[in-house]
Design a protein around this motif. Structure first.
Motif, PDB file in Angstrom:
ATOM      1  N   LYS A  23       0.832  -1.212   0.000  1.00 56.37           N
ATOM      2  CA  LYS A  23       0.000   0.000   0.000  1.00 56.37           C
ATOM      3  C   LYS A  23       0.859   1.251   0.000  1.00 56.37           C
ATOM      4  CE  LYS A  23      -3.687  -2.270   2.568  1.00 56.37           C
ATOM      5  NZ  LYS A  23      -4.312  -2.401   3.889  1.00 56.37           N
ATOM      6  N   MET A  24       1.910   1.272   0.802  1.00 56.19           N
ATOM      7  CA  MET A  24       2.777   2.451   0.867  1.00 56.19           C
ATOM      8  C   MET A  24       3.572   2.636  -0.425  1.00 56.19           C
ATOM      9  SD  MET A  24       1.791   3.829   3.547  1.00 56.19           S
ATOM     10  CE  MET A  24       2.842   5.232   3.288  1.00 56.19           C
ATOM     11  N   GLU A  25       4.054   1.552  -1.005  1.00 55.54           N
ATOM     12  CA  GLU A  25       4.796   1.663  -2.273  1.00 55.54           C
ATOM     13  C   GLU A  25       3.879   2.189  -3.380  1.00 55.54           C
ATOM     14  OE1 GLU A  25       8.386   0.846  -3.180  1.00 55.54           O
ATOM     15  OE2 GLU A  25       8.101   1.663  -1.173  1.00 55.54           O
ATOM     16  N   PHE A  26       2.655   1.681  -3.449  1.00 57.23           N
ATOM     17  CA  PHE A  26       1.715   2.173  -4.445  1.00 57.23           C
ATOM     18  C   PHE A  26       1.429   3.655  -4.212  1.00 57.23           C
ATOM     19  CE2 PHE A  26       1.402  -2.057  -5.767  1.00 57.23           C
ATOM     20  CZ  PHE A  26       0.584  -2.180  -6.870  1.00 57.23           C
ATOM     21  N   THR A  27       1.288   4.058  -2.955  1.00 59.15           N
ATOM     22  CA  THR A  27       1.065   5.464  -2.626  1.00 59.15           C
ATOM     23  C   THR A  27       2.254   6.311  -3.058  1.00 59.15           C
ATOM     24  OG1 THR A  27      -0.330   4.859  -0.748  1.00 59.15           O
ATOM     25  CG2 THR A  27       0.598   7.077  -0.728  1.00 59.15           C
ATOM     26  N   GLN A 138      12.533  -9.664 -12.592  1.00 60.17           N
ATOM     27  CA  GLN A 138      12.794  -8.226 -12.496  1.00 60.17           C
ATOM     28  C   GLN A 138      11.856  -7.391 -13.368  1.00 60.17           C
ATOM     29  OE1 GLN A 138      14.907  -7.324  -9.966  1.00 60.17           O
ATOM     30  NE2 GLN A 138      14.824  -9.545  -9.751  1.00 60.17           N
ATOM     31  N   GLN A 139      11.386  -7.926 -14.487  1.00 54.53           N
ATOM     32  CA  GLN A 139      10.477  -7.185 -15.371  1.00 54.53           C
ATOM     33  C   GLN A 139       9.148  -6.859 -14.695  1.00 54.53           C
ATOM     34  OE1 GLN A 139       8.894  -9.577 -18.682  1.00 54.53           O
ATOM     35  NE2 GLN A 139       9.545 -11.397 -17.534  1.00 54.53           N
ATOM     36  N   GLU A 143       8.483  -0.486 -10.290  1.00 56.29           N
ATOM     37  CA  GLU A 143       9.080   0.609 -11.055  1.00 56.29           C
ATOM     38  C   GLU A 143       9.125   0.309 -12.553  1.00 56.29           C
ATOM     39  OE1 GLU A 143      12.317  -1.273  -8.410  1.00 56.29           O
ATOM     40  OE2 GLU A 143      10.298  -0.553  -8.137  1.00 56.29           O
ATOM     41  N   CYS A 144       9.159  -0.963 -12.934  1.00 50.34           N
ATOM     42  CA  CYS A 144       9.124  -1.350 -14.354  1.00 50.34           C
ATOM     43  C   CYS A 144       7.699  -1.356 -14.904  1.00 50.34           C
ATOM     44  CB  CYS A 144       9.746  -2.731 -14.545  1.00 50.34           C
ATOM     45  SG  CYS A 144      11.481  -2.821 -14.094  1.00 50.34           S
TER      46      CYS A 144
END
Length: 154
Positions: A23-27, A138-139, A143-144
């Motif tokens: 949730k925090m990364e998406f935010t 990794q794909q 961030e990708c």
């Protein structure tokens, strides 16, 4: 205690951490995040990026290379359904990988549908982790996938 000593957490704590981390990364990537009060349909949260529609998100958290899966009755093979894998590696910051429900249309060895015909297990959409597949994984890092997610879902 070391900061990234995941062995200090039990399975439920790791899963809860993974959901909050996702949730925090998406935010941090600009998404609006809406938490579900009851997780009875396999949806941990809903989000929307500035230029996209809404996504239903199921989070899976792992600390090793074991198989992760979403039962077929909780899975949606659409661009609006995301499976997020949070990988907790000893002495490392968490890694976050994003798979659309449509990614299972062209399996690459990491993603596989298993009908389990003639077996007791329910049909499931699987994420098959192994050291030999880490480079292919990794794909799917957030961030990708951001540009794809910040456009209209397919």
């Amino acid at each position: 205690m070391k900061r990234y000593d995941w062995t200090a957490l039990n399975r439920i704590q790791k899963g809860t951490f993974g959901e909050y981390f996702a949730k925090m990364e998406f935010t941090m990537f600009g998404a609006e995040v809406y938490t579900s009060e009851v997780d009875d349909r396999g949806i941990d949260f809903v989000c929307r990026f500035p230029n996209s529609g809404f996504y239903e998100v199921q989070v899976k958290t792992v600390t090793d290379m074991n198989l992760q899966f979403v039962n077929a009755d909780k899975f949606k093979a659409t661009g609006h359904f995301l499976v997020v894998l949070v990988r907790l590696t000893s002495e490392s910051a968490p890694e976050l990988f994003v798979f659309r429900g449509t990614d299972w249309d062209s399996p690459d060895g990491i993603l596989k549908f298993n009908a389990y015909e003639g077996k007791e297990s329910k049909p499931a959409y699987e994420i098959r982790l192994s050291k030999s597949r880490l480079a292919d994984l990794q794909q799917y890092k957030l961030e990708c996938k951001y540009a794809e997610l910040n456009s209209s879902p397919t």
